[in-house]
Design an enzyme around this catalytic site. Structure first.
Site, PDB file in Angstrom:
ATOM      1  N   ASP A   1      -6.101 -42.430 105.753  1.00 35.95           N
ATOM      2  CA  ASP A   1      -5.729 -43.513 106.423  1.00 35.95           C
ATOM      3  C   ASP A   1      -6.287 -44.679 105.545  1.00 35.95           C
ATOM      4  OD1 ASP A   1      -5.448 -45.750 108.347  1.00 35.95           O
ATOM      5  OD2 ASP A   1      -7.543 -45.448 108.860  1.00 35.95           O
TER       6      ASP A   1
ATOM      7  N   GLU B   1      -6.904 -48.338 106.152  1.00 36.36           N
ATOM      8  CA  GLU B   1      -8.047 -49.503 106.644  1.00 36.36           C
ATOM      9  C   GLU B   1      -8.916 -49.007 107.424  1.00 36.36           C
ATOM     10  OE1 GLU B   1      -6.341 -53.191 108.508  1.00 36.36           O
ATOM     11  OE2 GLU B   1      -4.565 -52.257 108.432  1.00 36.36           O
TER      12      GLU B   1
ATOM     13  N   GLU C   1     -10.927 -53.495 107.388  1.00 35.55           N
ATOM     14  CA  GLU C   1      -9.888 -53.712 108.148  1.00 35.55           C
ATOM     15  C   GLU C   1      -9.250 -55.083 108.111  1.00 35.55           C
ATOM     16  OE1 GLU C   1      -8.758 -51.913 110.667  1.00 35.55           O
ATOM     17  OE2 GLU C   1     -10.115 -50.196 110.595  1.00 35.55           O
TER      18      GLU C   1
ATOM     19  N   ARG D   1      -1.436 -58.575 119.618  1.00 34.76           N
ATOM     20  CA  ARG D   1      -1.950 -59.471 118.140  1.00 34.76           C
ATOM     21  C   ARG D   1      -0.980 -60.511 118.050  1.00 34.76           C
ATOM     22  NH1 ARG D   1      -3.246 -54.137 114.429  1.00 34.76           N
ATOM     23  NH2 ARG D   1      -5.326 -54.258 114.712  1.00 34.76           N
TER      24      ARG D   1
ATOM     25  N   SER E   1      -0.614 -45.141 106.784  1.00 33.23           N
ATOM     26  CA  SER E   1      -1.071 -46.117 107.442  1.00 33.23           C
ATOM     27  C   SER E   1      -0.102 -46.826 108.368  1.00 33.23           C
ATOM     28  CB  SER E   1      -1.472 -47.212 106.211  1.00 33.23           C
ATOM     29  OG  SER E   1      -2.056 -48.512 107.248  1.00 33.23           O
ATOM     30  N   ASP E   2      -0.541 -47.241 109.673  1.00 31.38           N
ATOM     31  CA  ASP E   2       0.041 -48.012 110.664  1.00 31.38           C
ATOM     32  C   ASP E   2       0.315 -49.643 110.048  1.00 31.38           C
ATOM     33  OD1 ASP E   2       1.094 -46.188 112.128  1.00 31.38           O
ATOM     34  OD2 ASP E   2      -0.373 -46.113 113.456  1.00 31.38           O
TER      35      ASP E   2
ATOM     36  N   LYS F   1       1.717 -40.946 111.604  1.00 29.59           N
ATOM     37  CA  LYS F   1       0.739 -39.844 110.816  1.00 29.59           C
ATOM     38  C   LYS F   1       0.984 -38.588 111.101  1.00 29.59           C
ATOM     39  CE  LYS F   1      -2.569 -43.769 110.293  1.00 29.59           C
ATOM     40  NZ  LYS F   1      -3.949 -44.286 110.527  1.00 29.59           N
TER      41      LYS F   1
ATOM     42  N   ASP G   1     -10.379 -42.763 110.261  1.00 31.39           N
ATOM     43  CA  ASP G   1     -11.562 -43.372 111.092  1.00 31.39           C
ATOM     44  C   ASP G   1     -11.272 -43.765 112.486  1.00 31.39           C
ATOM     45  OD1 ASP G   1      -9.901 -45.540 110.433  1.00 31.39           O
ATOM     46  OD2 ASP G   1     -11.652 -46.968 110.550  1.00 31.39           O
TER      47      ASP G   1
ATOM     48  N   ASN H   1      -5.855 -43.395 116.345  1.00 35.07           N
ATOM     49  CA  ASN H   1      -4.367 -43.007 115.540  1.00 35.07           C
ATOM     50  C   ASN H   1      -4.605 -42.056 114.588  1.00 35.07           C
ATOM     51  OD1 ASN H   1      -5.111 -44.709 113.888  1.00 35.07           O
ATOM     52  ND2 ASN H   1      -3.385 -45.985 113.643  1.00 35.07           N
TER      53      ASN H   1
END
Length: 210
Positions: free
Chosen positions: A17, A19, A25, A56, A100-101, A143, A162, A165
């Site tokens: 991952d 972030e 983040e 968001r 990563s997303d 992922k 972490d 996801n």
């Protein structure tokens, strides 16, 4: 690293991952820079990424903020101390892909600071005025889908992350580890080894490759 049938050498790819693992983040940094505390909510808090991103984007629109403002914050973000050295060492012993997303529009300056590792991520839909109007995910459950695809072409995957996801790719891999995760995620997944330092994670990855 001979395989179980004695037919050859195992080929490993470590999937990380981004972030929270290698860089801070992005949305938390932007929440602090913009003075909008609601934006501190991340995939550590919300398992449904689509729901999180639509939420968001609604906040950004409400405050008249767009890609330019977020990129200005990202330009000031540095990797977590020790992350680049960890990544350099890891890439010297095995193939590494960051899954990563996040979005290419966010990740590029961070990849430069990390020495241009390979990253698989997503893309944003941006209007001419800079408003982020939507996003395109590379694939469903990106992922988990990616590690399964790597396995289908002969690789054993080792994964670490972490957040919620990351659990799919961690559990689907030959070995998987939580790294700098939350107390709740660790408590909910007591069978997963959890590490807090790059040295400990490096040793775990090396042991998994034996």
């Amino acid at each position: 690293m001979q395989d179980r049938k004695g037919m050859g050498i195992k080929m490993y790819i470590t999937c990380l991952d981004l972030e929270g693992v290698l860089v801070p983040e992005i949305w938390i940094a932007f929440a602090e820079a913009s003075g909008i505390p609601e934006l501190k909510r991340t995939t550590r808090d919300e398992p449904d990424y689509n729901k999180l991103m639509h939420w968001r984007l609604g906040i950004l629109k409400e405050h008249g903020l767009g890609l330019k403002e977020i990129q200005e914050t990202i330009a000031k973000i540095d990797p977590i101390p020790g992350a680049k050295e960890f990544l350099d060492e890891l890439r010297s012993i095995t193939q590494v892909i960051i899954i990563s997303d996040t979005f290419a529009e966010f990740a590029t300056p961070l990849m430069k600071k990390l020495g241009w590792p390979t990253i698989f991520c997503n893309s944003l839909e941006v209007a001419k005025n800079g408003e982020i109007t939507g996003f395109q995910m590379r694939c469903e459950q990106s992922k988990l889908t990616t590690v399964k695809a790597l396995q289908s072409i002969g690789y054993d995957t080792i994964a670490s992350g972490d957040s919620y996801n990351d659990l799919g790719m961690i559990r689907a891999s030959k070995a998987g580890f939580l790294f700098k995760s939350t107390d709740k995620i660790k408590a909910d997944n007591p069978d997963l080894a959890a590490y807090e330092t790059y040295d400990a994670l490096m040793k775990a990855i090396q042991n998994a490759m034996v």
